[in-house]
Design a protein around this motif. Structure first.
Motif, PDB file in Angstrom:
ATOM      1  N   GLY A  67       0.806  -1.206   0.000  1.00 49.42           N
ATOM      2  CA  GLY A  67       0.000   0.000   0.000  1.00 49.42           C
ATOM      3  C   GLY A  67       0.841   1.259   0.000  1.00 49.42           C
ATOM      4  N   GLY A  68       0.139   2.407  -0.024  1.00 51.62           N
ATOM      5  CA  GLY A  68       0.824   3.690  -0.002  1.00 51.62           C
ATOM      6  C   GLY A  68       1.267   4.191  -1.355  1.00 51.62           C
ATOM      7  N   SER A  69       0.883   3.504  -2.445  1.00 54.04           N
ATOM      8  CA  SER A  69       1.285   3.953  -3.778  1.00 54.04           C
ATOM      9  C   SER A  69       0.412   5.116  -4.233  1.00 54.04           C
ATOM     10  N   ASP A  70       1.005   6.031  -4.974  1.00 56.45           N
ATOM     11  CA  ASP A  70       0.247   7.150  -5.532  1.00 56.45           C
ATOM     12  C   ASP A  70      -0.796   6.642  -6.524  1.00 56.45           C
ATOM     13  N   ILE A  71      -1.828   7.442  -6.729  1.00 51.16           N
ATOM     14  CA  ILE A  71      -2.868   7.124  -7.709  1.00 51.16           C
ATOM     15  C   ILE A  71      -2.476   7.748  -9.033  1.00 51.16           C
ATOM     16  N   ASN A  72      -2.207   6.917 -10.021  1.00 46.19           N
ATOM     17  CA  ASN A  72      -1.786   7.392 -11.338  1.00 46.19           C
ATOM     18  C   ASN A  72      -2.852   7.183 -12.412  1.00 46.19           C
ATOM     19  N   TYR A  73      -4.031   6.684 -12.040  1.00 47.75           N
ATOM     20  CA  TYR A  73      -5.097   6.499 -13.024  1.00 47.75           C
ATOM     21  C   TYR A  73      -6.039   7.702 -13.013  1.00 47.75           C
ATOM     22  N   TYR A  74      -6.529   8.063 -14.197  1.00 43.34           N
ATOM     23  CA  TYR A  74      -7.386   9.234 -14.370  1.00 43.34           C
ATOM     24  C   TYR A  74      -8.824   8.902 -13.988  1.00 43.34           C
ATOM     25  N   GLN A  75      -9.523   9.885 -13.354  1.00 46.29           N
ATOM     26  CA  GLN A  75     -10.928   9.720 -13.004  1.00 46.29           C
ATOM     27  C   GLN A  75     -11.696  10.989 -13.344  1.00 46.29           C
ATOM     28  N   ALA A  76     -12.781  10.842 -14.079  1.00 49.36           N
ATOM     29  CA  ALA A  76     -13.651  11.969 -14.392  1.00 49.36           C
ATOM     30  C   ALA A  76     -14.578  12.239 -13.211  1.00 49.36           C
ATOM     31  N   ILE A  77     -15.109  13.461 -13.120  1.00 50.15           N
ATOM     32  CA  ILE A  77     -16.143  13.753 -12.133  1.00 50.15           C
ATOM     33  C   ILE A  77     -17.401  12.969 -12.472  1.00 50.15           C
ATOM     34  N   ASN A  78     -17.785  12.997 -13.745  1.00 48.80           N
ATOM     35  CA  ASN A  78     -18.932  12.221 -14.215  1.00 48.80           C
ATOM     36  C   ASN A  78     -18.801  11.995 -15.707  1.00 48.80           C
ATOM     37  N   THR A  79     -18.743  10.743 -16.107  1.00 47.99           N
ATOM     38  CA  THR A  79     -18.703  10.425 -17.534  1.00 47.99           C
ATOM     39  C   THR A  79     -20.099  10.322 -18.124  1.00 47.99           C
ATOM     40  N   GLY A  80     -21.136  10.662 -17.333  1.00 43.83           N
ATOM     41  CA  GLY A  80     -22.495  10.489 -17.835  1.00 43.83           C
ATOM     42  C   GLY A  80     -22.863   9.028 -17.900  1.00 43.83           C
ATOM     43  N   THR A  81     -22.303   8.229 -17.000  1.00 45.50           N
ATOM     44  CA  THR A  81     -22.469   6.776 -16.877  1.00 45.50           C
ATOM     45  C   THR A  81     -21.694   6.034 -17.947  1.00 45.50           C
ATOM     46  N   ILE A  82     -22.047   6.197 -19.234  1.00 47.88           N
ATOM     47  CA  ILE A  82     -21.320   5.473 -20.291  1.00 47.88           C
ATOM     48  C   ILE A  82     -21.134   6.352 -21.531  1.00 47.88           C
ATOM     49  N   LEU A  83     -20.883   7.654 -21.338  1.00 45.89           N
ATOM     50  CA  LEU A  83     -20.808   8.562 -22.483  1.00 45.89           C
ATOM     51  C   LEU A  83     -19.416   8.680 -23.086  1.00 45.89           C
ATOM     52  N   TYR A  84     -18.362   8.298 -22.354  1.00 49.07           N
ATOM     53  CA  TYR A  84     -17.028   8.414 -22.955  1.00 49.07           C
ATOM     54  C   TYR A  84     -16.922   7.458 -24.133  1.00 49.07           C
ATOM     55  N   PHE A  85     -16.423   7.949 -25.251  1.00 49.53           N
ATOM     56  CA  PHE A  85     -16.332   7.230 -26.524  1.00 49.53           C
ATOM     57  C   PHE A  85     -17.722   6.868 -27.065  1.00 49.53           C
ATOM     58  N   ALA A  86     -18.748   7.637 -26.695  1.00 43.02           N
ATOM     59  CA  ALA A  86     -20.085   7.403 -27.235  1.00 43.02           C
ATOM     60  C   ALA A  86     -20.059   7.534 -28.757  1.00 43.02           C
ATOM     61  N   GLY A  87     -20.683   6.581 -29.437  1.00 44.33           N
ATOM     62  CA  GLY A  87     -20.679   6.554 -30.887  1.00 44.33           C
ATOM     63  C   GLY A  87     -19.476   5.856 -31.490  1.00 44.33           C
ATOM     64  N   TRP A  88     -18.480   5.546 -30.692  1.00 44.06           N
ATOM     65  CA  TRP A  88     -17.275   4.865 -31.164  1.00 44.06           C
ATOM     66  C   TRP A  88     -17.241   3.404 -30.722  1.00 44.06           C
ATOM     67  N   SER A  89     -18.086   3.033 -29.791  1.00 48.55           N
ATOM     68  CA  SER A  89     -18.137   1.646 -29.323  1.00 48.55           C
ATOM     69  C   SER A  89     -19.582   1.288 -28.990  1.00 48.55           C
ATOM     70  N   GLU A  90     -20.082   0.245 -29.618  1.00 45.99           N
ATOM     71  CA  GLU A  90     -21.434  -0.231 -29.332  1.00 45.99           C
ATOM     72  C   GLU A  90     -21.447  -1.181 -28.140  1.00 45.99           C
ATOM     73  N   ILE A  91     -20.319  -1.777 -27.824  1.00 45.34           N
ATOM     74  CA  ILE A  91     -20.268  -2.788 -26.762  1.00 45.34           C
ATOM     75  C   ILE A  91     -19.868  -2.192 -25.427  1.00 45.34           C
ATOM     76  N   GLU A  92     -18.974  -1.203 -25.430  1.00 46.04           N
ATOM     77  CA  GLU A  92     -18.485  -0.653 -24.164  1.00 46.04           C
ATOM     78  C   GLU A  92     -18.904   0.784 -23.908  1.00 46.04           C
ATOM     79  N   SER A  93     -19.714   1.373 -24.782  1.00 43.81           N
ATOM     80  CA  SER A  93     -20.130   2.747 -24.585  1.00 43.81           C
ATOM     81  C   SER A  93     -21.537   2.937 -25.129  1.00 43.81           C
ATOM     82  N   ALA A  94     -22.023   4.185 -25.072  1.00 46.52           N
ATOM     83  CA  ALA A  94     -23.386   4.482 -25.515  1.00 46.52           C
ATOM     84  C   ALA A  94     -23.460   4.431 -27.038  1.00 46.52           C
ATOM     85  N   GLY A  95     -24.336   3.584 -27.535  1.00 43.91           N
ATOM     86  CA  GLY A  95     -24.546   3.466 -28.964  1.00 43.91           C
ATOM     87  C   GLY A  95     -26.023   3.425 -29.276  1.00 43.91           C
ATOM     88  N   VAL A  96     -26.395   2.568 -30.225  1.00 44.11           N
ATOM     89  CA  VAL A  96     -27.810   2.428 -30.575  1.00 44.11           C
ATOM     90  C   VAL A  96     -28.599   1.951 -29.364  1.00 44.11           C
TER      91      VAL A  96
END
Length: 532
Positions: free
Chosen positions: A355-384
């Protein structure tokens, strides 16, 4: 900081009382106007391994059933009522989501709601999406009419606007709070947002409650025709985490959950600084985004006398380039955000890390649940079918639409998209994207750490590492389909998607069980939509 803002607002309001000469008579009452906008969708989806949670035959869990294959349908209605009197507005937006047929497994239901059964009568399924008022704060016919620069204020539950050129990268979706939009010059405007994420109304009655909030400020400058720059800064404070909900500020990752009982009242303070550029020239367009994130996360000391807080240091780079010629549009997109190694942990994890390691991963305040890469991925993001994305790691928010970082390991994405308009009403779509993690994933790690085998999802801290990292490739997704606008305000969409799962998605699923290989995923969705 909130107290300072409140104090300044009081000073401004009191100043109006002190300068009655500046006040003006209200404008003549305008006739009220009410409009109703909305949409109704009907969606049906056939899928294979979309849940990525088939534990049948691999875990002695009573009543466990795999969901490798499925076919369902649902509908969504959004009805937005806007009342206007002069320049003042009140907005109410109601949303309803229903699957067709009674739902046994509520996790499969849209937004956790139930489905229509025979006779179709359902109660209590209306969601209030927006409820806000919009009024002029400065400028003519405003609260502070002596201030010449026009400002519009929105107060209440409202959509996040203006801060993200790319949906989901920092602050998207909906939020409760206040927004001020000010025009400083014809080519310069600012947007200032305060979001009340969590509220503790009474510190005596509810001393263990949380009080989370965020400020986001952006300035949009049109340097010349076709070139806009938008510097952005955000400040977010979380008393602890936001539970196991993905994409809401502080997600469990890598064996560490800011919302765990041991993390009570352990605050996160996070600053994000950077911005976007949007440039178009003839058929060419480029949209780069760079955001740097820093701050501190309080934590229970890993060992006696150990660290009581860790630093946050991360960034995200996302760029889209496009070319349009007649009916053809081609775009390429790349993103990179760093992560932590498997043996770098915020909290102690067995014999893997202290433990005690710094946090190096990025976190948004709110991605809108699944809006990141919306329209670019039907399986992992918002699509049809934006209500049923890939559920692999759903609780920990590992899917692309909900988190730029895959667990704590970061992410790298390269994508190509093409649209071809055979007619203005019939447009074909094609997208392919490949993904890797920035740091190697520990595929011997477990996604779920059960309190008991009878309750396999009782707690989760992301992929709890067991050894060192060993894989980076998350796989390649291919999508193809079309949109047919067959009449005014109505469209039919059909799209198929296939994810060739990479070895970095392998995991043990349950602590103490052997590692399993991730299966490929496919999904075919059709949607009929009417808007007005």
């Amino acid at each position: 900081m909130r107290q300072i803002v409140s104090f300044l607002l009081v000073v401004v309001v009191l100043s109006v009382w002190q300068v009655p000469a500046w006040a003006q008579a209200p404008a003549a009452a305008a006739a009220p106007k009410v409009t109703i906008n909305g949409l109704v969708d009907f969606v049906t989806t056939m899928y294979h391994n979309l849940s990525d949670f088939d534990i049948t035959g691999t875990a002695p869990i009573p009543g466990a059933r795999g969901r490798d294959n499925g076919w369902y349908s649902r509908e969504r209605g959004i009805f937005t009522v806007t009342g206007e009197v002069g320049r003042a507005k009140g907005v109410l937006s109601l949303e309803m989501d229903f699957a067709n047929g009674r739902i046994d497994n509520v996790t499969a239901a849209p937004s956790g709601n139930n489905g229509f059964d025979l006779e179709t009568d359902e109660k209590g399924q209306i969601e209030v999406k927006w409820l806000y008022l919009e009024v002029p704060i400065t400028g003519p016919d405003s609260l502070l009419s002596f201030v010449p620069m026009p400002t519009i204020g929105r107060f209440g539950a409202q959509p996040a606007r203006g801060h993200d050129f790319k949906p989901g990268i920092q602050f998207s979706g909906d939020f409760p709070g206040v927004t001020f939009e000010t025009g400083w010059a014809p080519n310069i405007r600012s947007i200032l947002t305060y979001a009340q994420i969590d509220e503790r109304l009474d510190r005596v009655i509810n001393p263990g409650g949380t009080e989370d909030f965020a400020f986001v400020g952006s300035v949009l400058v049109d340097l010349f025709k076709g070139l806009t720059v938008k510097p952005t800064y955000s400040y977010a404070r979380f008393d602890r985490g936001s539970g196991t909900l993905a994409a809401f500020g502080t997600e469990p990752k890598g064996g560490f959950s800011p919302a765990a009982a041991t993390q009570a009242n352990q605050a996160t303070v996070r600053h994000t600084l950077g911005g976007d550029v949007r440039w178009t020239s003839g058929p060419w367009a480029v949209q780069p985004t760079f955001l740097y994130q820093f701050g501190e996360q309080e934590t229970v000391a890993a060992t006696a006398g150990g660290k009581n807080e860790v630093d946050i240091s991360s960034w995200i780079f996302d760029v889209i380039g496009g070319f349009r010629s007649g009916p053809l549009t081609i775009e390429v997109r790349g993103m990179w955000t760093p992560g932590n190694k498997a043996t770098e942990c915020v909290q102690t994890v067995g014999t893997v890390c202290t433990g005690g390691s710094d946090i190096n991963y990025y976190q948004a305040i709110n991605t809108g649940t699944i809006l990141y890469f919306a329209g670019w991925s039907e399986i992992e993001s918002a699509g049809v079918d934006y209500q049923l994305p890939f559920q692999g790691g759903a609780v920990t928010g590992m899917k692309l639409g909900g988190n730029p970082s895959y667990d704590k390991y970061g992410r790298i994405v390269a994508a190509v998209a093409a649209d071809y308009a055979f007619t203005p009403a019939f447009i074909a779509h094609f997208v392919t994207l490949a993904q890797w993690t920035a740091e190697k994933v520990d595929t011997d790690g477990a996604l779920i750490n059960p309190l008991s085998l009878a309750s396999p999802v009782a707690q989760t801290n992301g992929i709890t590492p067991a050894n060192g990292g060993d894989e980076r490739y998350l796989g390649t997704e291919v999508n193809g389909g079309f949109t047919y606008r067959f009449t005014a305000n109505a469209a039919f969409d059909l799209i198929g998607a296939y994810l060739f799962a990479g070895p970095a998605r392998d995991n043990a699923q349950i602590v103490g069980l052997p590692k399993r290989d991730a299966n490929d995923v496919y999904k075919v969705s059709a949607r009929m939509r009417v808007t007005w």
